[in-house]
Motif scaffolding. Structure first.
Motif, PDB file in Angstrom:
ATOM      1  N   ILE A   5       0.850  -1.190   0.000  1.00  0.00           N
ATOM      2  CA  ILE A   5       0.000   0.000   0.000  1.00  0.00           C
ATOM      3  C   ILE A   5       0.882   1.235   0.000  1.00  0.00           C
ATOM      4  CG2 ILE A   5      -1.676   1.343   1.341  1.00  0.00           C
ATOM      5  CD1 ILE A   5      -2.765  -1.318   2.389  1.00  0.00           C
ATOM      6  N   THR A   6       0.541   2.195  -0.841  1.00  0.00           N
ATOM      7  CA  THR A   6       1.307   3.442  -0.917  1.00  0.00           C
ATOM      8  C   THR A   6       0.728   4.483   0.028  1.00  0.00           C
ATOM      9  OG1 THR A   6       1.928   3.074  -3.231  1.00  0.00           O
ATOM     10  CG2 THR A   6       2.060   5.329  -2.405  1.00  0.00           C
ATOM     11  N   VAL A   7       1.588   5.052   0.865  1.00  0.00           N
ATOM     12  CA  VAL A   7       1.203   6.150   1.744  1.00  0.00           C
ATOM     13  C   VAL A   7       1.898   7.409   1.233  1.00  0.00           C
ATOM     14  CG1 VAL A   7       1.274   7.099   4.079  1.00  0.00           C
ATOM     15  CG2 VAL A   7       0.934   4.638   3.748  1.00  0.00           C
ATOM     16  N   LEU A   8       1.112   8.414   0.894  1.00  0.00           N
ATOM     17  CA  LEU A   8       1.664   9.688   0.448  1.00  0.00           C
ATOM     18  C   LEU A   8       1.883  10.581   1.666  1.00  0.00           C
ATOM     19  CD1 LEU A   8       2.448  11.646  -1.842  1.00  0.00           C
ATOM     20  CD2 LEU A   8       0.050  12.388  -1.894  1.00  0.00           C
ATOM     21  N   VAL A   9       3.133  10.957   1.914  1.00  0.00           N
ATOM     22  CA  VAL A   9       3.490  11.821   3.031  1.00  0.00           C
ATOM     23  C   VAL A   9       3.657  13.243   2.493  1.00  0.00           C
ATOM     24  CG1 VAL A   9       5.152  12.293   4.883  1.00  0.00           C
ATOM     25  CG2 VAL A   9       4.670   9.920   4.201  1.00  0.00           C
ATOM     26  N   VAL A  10       2.761  14.132   2.890  1.00  0.00           N
ATOM     27  CA  VAL A  10       2.828  15.527   2.427  1.00  0.00           C
ATOM     28  C   VAL A  10       3.341  16.356   3.595  1.00  0.00           C
ATOM     29  CG1 VAL A  10       1.607  17.393   1.275  1.00  0.00           C
ATOM     30  CG2 VAL A  10       0.819  15.033   0.988  1.00  0.00           C
ATOM     31  N   GLU A  11       4.639  16.626   3.588  1.00  0.00           N
ATOM     32  CA  GLU A  11       5.316  17.254   4.728  1.00  0.00           C
ATOM     33  C   GLU A  11       6.530  18.017   4.217  1.00  0.00           C
ATOM     34  OE1 GLU A  11       6.494  18.846   7.684  1.00  0.00           O
ATOM     35  OE2 GLU A  11       5.076  17.338   8.466  1.00  0.00           O
ATOM     36  N   ASP A  12       6.613  19.320   4.568  1.00  0.00           N
ATOM     37  CA  ASP A  12       7.710  20.125   4.063  1.00  0.00           C
ATOM     38  C   ASP A  12       8.934  20.135   4.972  1.00  0.00           C
ATOM     39  OD1 ASP A  12       6.269  21.629   5.961  1.00  0.00           O
ATOM     40  OD2 ASP A  12       7.073  23.500   5.157  1.00  0.00           O
ATOM     41  N   GLU A  13       8.826  19.602   6.179  1.00  0.00           N
ATOM     42  CA  GLU A  13       9.998  19.485   7.047  1.00  0.00           C
ATOM     43  C   GLU A  13      10.716  18.190   6.710  1.00  0.00           C
ATOM     44  OE1 GLU A  13       9.634  20.498  11.217  1.00  0.00           O
ATOM     45  OE2 GLU A  13       7.633  21.317  10.836  1.00  0.00           O
ATOM     46  N   ALA A  14      11.878  18.324   6.069  1.00  0.00           N
ATOM     47  CA  ALA A  14      12.582  17.160   5.523  1.00  0.00           C
ATOM     48  C   ALA A  14      12.897  16.110   6.579  1.00  0.00           C
ATOM     49  CB  ALA A  14      13.871  17.616   4.837  1.00  0.00           C
ATOM     50  N   LYS A  15      13.287  16.536   7.777  1.00  0.00           N
ATOM     51  CA  LYS A  15      13.643  15.570   8.821  1.00  0.00           C
ATOM     52  C   LYS A  15      12.439  14.726   9.220  1.00  0.00           C
ATOM     53  CE  LYS A  15      15.751  15.189  13.395  1.00  0.00           C
ATOM     54  NZ  LYS A  15      16.379  15.924  14.532  1.00  0.00           N
ATOM     55  N   ILE A  16      11.296  15.391   9.444  1.00  0.00           N
ATOM     56  CA  ILE A  16      10.075  14.675   9.819  1.00  0.00           C
ATOM     57  C   ILE A  16       9.632  13.747   8.696  1.00  0.00           C
ATOM     58  CG2 ILE A  16       7.615  14.935  10.341  1.00  0.00           C
ATOM     59  CD1 ILE A  16       8.309  17.489  11.830  1.00  0.00           C
ATOM     60  N   ALA A  17       9.653  14.253   7.465  1.00  0.00           N
ATOM     61  CA  ALA A  17       9.254  13.439   6.321  1.00  0.00           C
ATOM     62  C   ALA A  17      10.131  12.196   6.200  1.00  0.00           C
ATOM     63  CB  ALA A  17       9.324  14.269   5.044  1.00  0.00           C
ATOM     64  N   GLY A  18      11.441  12.379   6.420  1.00  0.00           N
ATOM     65  CA  GLY A  18      12.367  11.261   6.322  1.00  0.00           C
ATOM     66  C   GLY A  18      12.105  10.199   7.379  1.00  0.00           C
ATOM     67  N   ILE A  19      11.822  10.650   8.600  1.00  0.00           N
ATOM     68  CA  ILE A  19      11.532   9.709   9.690  1.00  0.00           C
ATOM     69  C   ILE A  19      10.261   8.923   9.392  1.00  0.00           C
ATOM     70  CG2 ILE A  19      10.831   9.548  12.111  1.00  0.00           C
ATOM     71  CD1 ILE A  19      12.706  11.923  12.670  1.00  0.00           C
ATOM     72  N   LEU A  20       9.215   9.642   8.958  1.00  0.00           N
ATOM     73  CA  LEU A  20       7.955   8.964   8.639  1.00  0.00           C
ATOM     74  C   LEU A  20       8.141   7.956   7.502  1.00  0.00           C
ATOM     75  CD1 LEU A  20       5.417  11.935   8.854  1.00  0.00           C
ATOM     76  CD2 LEU A  20       5.623  10.013  10.442  1.00  0.00           C
ATOM     77  N   LYS A  21       8.876   8.353   6.494  1.00  0.00           N
ATOM     78  CA  LYS A  21       9.130   7.459   5.360  1.00  0.00           C
ATOM     79  C   LYS A  21       9.832   6.185   5.821  1.00  0.00           C
ATOM     80  CE  LYS A  21      10.864   7.637   0.591  1.00  0.00           C
ATOM     81  NZ  LYS A  21      11.548   6.343   0.508  1.00  0.00           N
ATOM     82  N   VAL A  34       6.044  14.217  -0.632  1.00  0.00           N
ATOM     83  CA  VAL A  34       5.856  15.447  -1.408  1.00  0.00           C
ATOM     84  C   VAL A  34       5.917  16.601  -0.424  1.00  0.00           C
ATOM     85  CG1 VAL A  34       4.249  16.778  -2.827  1.00  0.00           C
ATOM     86  CG2 VAL A  34       4.429  14.309  -3.151  1.00  0.00           C
ATOM     87  N   ASP A  35       6.607  17.685  -0.770  1.00  0.00           N
ATOM     88  CA  ASP A  35       6.817  18.754   0.209  1.00  0.00           C
ATOM     89  C   ASP A  35       6.031  20.029  -0.062  1.00  0.00           C
ATOM     90  OD1 ASP A  35       8.153  19.736  -1.984  1.00  0.00           O
ATOM     91  OD2 ASP A  35      10.127  19.851  -1.012  1.00  0.00           O
ATOM     92  N   ARG A  36       5.098  19.992  -1.014  1.00  0.00           N
ATOM     93  CA  ARG A  36       4.261  21.157  -1.308  1.00  0.00           C
ATOM     94  C   ARG A  36       2.805  20.724  -1.469  1.00  0.00           C
ATOM     95  NH1 ARG A  36       6.416  25.895  -3.184  1.00  0.00           N
ATOM     96  NH2 ARG A  36       4.507  26.238  -4.394  1.00  0.00           N
ATOM     97  N   GLY A  37       1.902  21.590  -1.028  1.00  0.00           N
ATOM     98  CA  GLY A  37       0.492  21.267  -1.131  1.00  0.00           C
ATOM     99  C   GLY A  37       0.002  21.161  -2.558  1.00  0.00           C
ATOM    100  N   ASP A  38       0.407  22.087  -3.411  1.00  0.00           N
ATOM    101  CA  ASP A  38      -0.055  22.049  -4.799  1.00  0.00           C
ATOM    102  C   ASP A  38       0.493  20.820  -5.529  1.00  0.00           C
ATOM    103  OD1 ASP A  38       2.499  23.056  -4.586  1.00  0.00           O
ATOM    104  OD2 ASP A  38       2.166  24.835  -5.824  1.00  0.00           O
ATOM    105  N   ALA A  39       1.731  20.446  -5.208  1.00  0.00           N
ATOM    106  CA  ALA A  39       2.317  19.249  -5.817  1.00  0.00           C
ATOM    107  C   ALA A  39       1.583  17.988  -5.358  1.00  0.00           C
ATOM    108  CB  ALA A  39       3.800  19.151  -5.470  1.00  0.00           C
TER     109      ALA A  39
END
Length: 234
Positions: A5-21, A34-39
């Motif tokens: 299952i693919t989970v899309l993590v939309v988070e602009d704080e790279a450290k937090i995004a990396g940990i969640l990933k 993805v680090d932007r809302g429009d993206a």
């Protein structure tokens, strides 16, 4: 593994995004960041994920707006991530169609547990006995196809709203306590969740009222919970 299952993590704080990933992938999911809302909107349209972890404070387009826009074309489960502690902000996200929320700072293990719970509920709500279709007045709910039809028109519901309506329609006129609805719809509990159920009921009422404007489909039993009225417009 193609079946993850693919989970899309939309988070602009790279450290937090990396940990969640990292935690999600170690738990068997495929994680895309993805680090932007429009993206994020573009990504969801092109490559629909199994679930979205959506931060509120984002560049390009804020999380609330992203959630609102996604709900205009998809019922994919959404868990909001917020650093805002005010209850109003959390409930606003739920009223826009989010299935759950989690506040920063958080434990990555807790986030994975929430992801599992929301996905488990989404799967469970469709994994029901063959041939069981619920009908109350002009409302028809088919668990196999995950369709809700009112007056011949399909009503798009989030996984939480679908599970809530299915539970209420299973026993028309029976009063379900908030605790029972939490267990049936979410399968777990946490502080403030009574208000979360209230938000899901409010959203469900709005959607049903578009097709049954003069009918009280779901009644509030103050101090207890909710019931679906069997005498829905005949």
């Amino acid at each position: 593994m193609a079946d993850r299952i693919t989970v899309l993590v939309v988070e602009d704080e790279a450290k937090i995004a990396g940990i969640l990933k990292d935690y999600l992938e170690k738990s068997g999911y495929r994680a895309v960041v993805v680090d932007r809302g429009d993206a994020a909107l573009d990504h969801v349209r092109r490559n629909p994920p199994g679930l979205i972890l959506l931060d509120i404070m984002l560049p390009g387009l804020d999380g609330m707006s992203v959630c609102r826009e996604i709900r205009s074309f998809s019922s994919v489960p959404i868990i909001m991530i917020t650093a805002r502690v005010e209850e109003l902000d959390r409930l606003l996200g739920l009223e826009l169609g989010a299935d759950d929320y989690i506040c920063k700072p958080f434990s990555p293990r807790e986030v994975v547990a929430r992801v599992r719970a929301v996905l488990r509920r989404s799967v469970a709500s469709s994994a029901v006995e063959t041939g069981t279709i619920f009908r109350v007045g002009h409302i028809t709910l088919n668990p196999e196809t995950r369709q809700v039809v009112v007056h011949g028109r399909e009503v798009r519901l989030t996984p939480s709203e679908f599970g809530l309506l299915k539970t209420l329609m299973s026993r028309p006129n029976r009063v379900f306590s908030r605790a029972e609805l939490i267990g049936a719809v979410q399968g777990y509990d946490f502080d403030g969740y009574d208000r979360t159920i209230d938000s899901h009921v409010k959203n469900l009422r709005k959607k049903l009222a578009r097709h049954l404007p003069d009918c009280e489909v779901i009644s509030t039993i103050y101090g207890v919970g909710y019931r679906l009225n069997a005498a829905v417009e005949k």
